[in-house]
Enzyme design. Sequence first.
Site, PDB file in Angstrom:
ATOM      1  CG  ASP A 383      -1.016  34.052 -77.852  1.00  0.00           C
ATOM      2  OD1 ASP A 383      -1.639  35.131 -77.907  1.00  0.00           O
ATOM      3  OD2 ASP A 383      -1.466  32.977 -78.268  1.00  0.00           O
ATOM      4  CG  HIS A 385      -5.228  33.997 -74.536  1.00  0.00           C
ATOM      5  ND1 HIS A 385      -4.077  33.303 -74.801  1.00  0.00           N
ATOM      6  CD2 HIS A 385      -5.885  34.117 -75.720  1.00  0.00           C
ATOM      7  CE1 HIS A 385      -4.043  32.997 -76.098  1.00  0.00           C
ATOM      8  NE2 HIS A 385      -5.120  33.478 -76.675  1.00  0.00           N
TER       9      HIS A 385
END
Length: 642
Positions: A383, A385
Amino acid sequence: MPAITLPDGSTRQYDEPVTVAAVAASIGAGLAKAALAGRVDGELVDTSYVIARDARLEIVTDKDSAALEIIRHSTAHLLAQAVQSLFPDAQVTIGPVIEDGFYYDFAYKRPFTPEDVAAIETRMRELAAANLPVARRELPRDEAVALFRSMGEHYKAEIIASIPSNEPISLYGQGEWFDLCRGPHVPATGKLKSFKLMKVAGAYWRGDSRNEMLQRIYGTAWLHDKDLKDYLHRLEEAEKRDHRRIGRELDLFHFQEEAPGAVFWHPKGWRVFQTLIGYMRDRQAAAGYDEVNAPEIMESSLWQQSGHLEKFGENMFLTKTPDERTFAIKPMNCPGHVQIFKQGIRSYRDLPVRFAEFGKVHRYEPSGALHGLMRVRAFTQDDAHVFITEEQITAESVRMIELLLSIYRDFGFDDVQVKFADRPPLRVGSDEIWERSEQALKAAAEAAGVQCAYNPGEGAFYGPKLEFHLRDAIGRTWQCGTLQVDLNMPGRLGAYYIDEHSQKKTPVMLHRAIFGSLERFLGILLEHYAGRLPPWLAPTQAVVMGITDRQHDYVAAVTEMLKNQGVRATSDLRNEKLGFKIREHTLQRVPYLLVAGDKEVAANLLSVRTLSGKDLGTLTVTAFVSRLQADVERRGRTVLEE
RNA sequence: GCCGGCUUAGCUCAGUUGGUAGAGCACCUGAUUUGUAAUCAGGGGGUCGCGGGUUCGAUCCCUGCAGCCGGCACCA
């Protein structure tokens, strides 16, 4: 007086309107027999269609690309006819053509049993053998509704009632039986030969889980028996590459009852898993990401603030501590990354800030959704961001898409399906914000030159997304990568940066994952490669084996040398015949088998054999290592030897 | 979560019309020292998914639960 132009350019004159079948017959008896349908001025019609004006006509036979779909559609009708002949109070609903076949949904007072299905298939063969002519007729819509309603066919009546009233409704009949259908269909049931019913399953009426459940029967249908046979064979082959089976055979992982949807990784599986992580870590570092790590358990108040509890709570594991505080096991990594972003003051000059995490998340998935590594309750995301200004959305998204596609190419995935998913019904944020984020993401996809399918209403609850889908062995596609534009979460969680006018501004957050879930991606890889992982990923890259005990010391020494040079090598010193060892390690999909007999020992060499059985001759340890290094460089981009 | 099916040795599967089970492979032991996909012989191994019921007796019948499989719905 229609003049009919055929595909070869010739034109035939007819004195009065003619059917497609009649034209075919006037050309030749063989063609008449082979005719399945017609294409009049580009539009598919039945062979019974009457041509009254000048037109171009193609006779559709089994050579035509449209033939298979017609056969499948007609076979779906045959199925419905058989079901209603055996179970007169079963109601018909819909029966579309799907990849490799068709299904038909029925409403019936009880589920169909496997025995019922066998009987239905037998009846289908009888009806096909009877060679019933298939006839089309039209009715005004309201009459059609009344007709089906009077027959007790409430589902069909409901479907027809939703068609605009000015459109005539076409019905297709064969024998006593008929159904609403747009067509076209084969001229008679005798054309349907190569079919088989595959399975029964429940399916909700109109695909909505609040509705009643119907009985869906799946079938497959083909133009020729050989195609059917080939298809069944393909299914068998696909079963052999099922990642769950490979995982067991290669001793990579297991599941057990006490931890539904959670993987127990065995040493070999974990080695592959870590190799994937290592690769991604390098690619991300090169792309400007910083790796971070956030807590797996945080107090529920944070998840309240982020909106997860409200919008995603059904899928969250919650736990109460002895001091009566409620904690959530993270289902996503985003709130954690926002907390890290919020520490200290961020300037617009710092953006983009790119945080990556191999974050293990837990989601309480519905029990029926679990499926090997593809759908689990505990999984590891690659992941990331990225915090940026609104102006940077397109450029940063393009960078991400390029990184993503380049990584997929390293695994040999060249045709990735991309879908654009916009605002879902359950969401946070205003429509105005959604409008902006959807437009920005669309622009990025265009700028990156990606062709997108549209997946309406499937976005995340905080923003629209691009989904990157990969296929499994039997053609099911699974979403792996994702790229989401989020104008909501940073604000909700109080993240800001200082802009060039010393003002606080809320950053935009891009969420992205490339593997998606390491577990799922590895499952896809195992099926993609049928367990034959390329050398850079293989848990064991080479096995060194002797022929007799005389080579014992040499084999041990060579193995040690290989290990020291970073090769994942093991030795096989067992008192077994060479053929037996070769067989075993081949079944274990080891890319290189290195054999040392007396000759090799004497010359300080190794006899090298590839997984596919190719003899690479005798090499020095150094030569072998450089060959392997070349493989690792190429990663999965090479075409696999069969 | 919903519909259906399944659950017997590590794996793949047989079996018992109700009297507590068997094969192949794997595993262990011994012999064999072997040249590119299976050497031979012997041996050990199962509270038949878990709980409750029916029965003199249940792995088998009934029932509840769990897990898995195939769809549906949901999703990385």
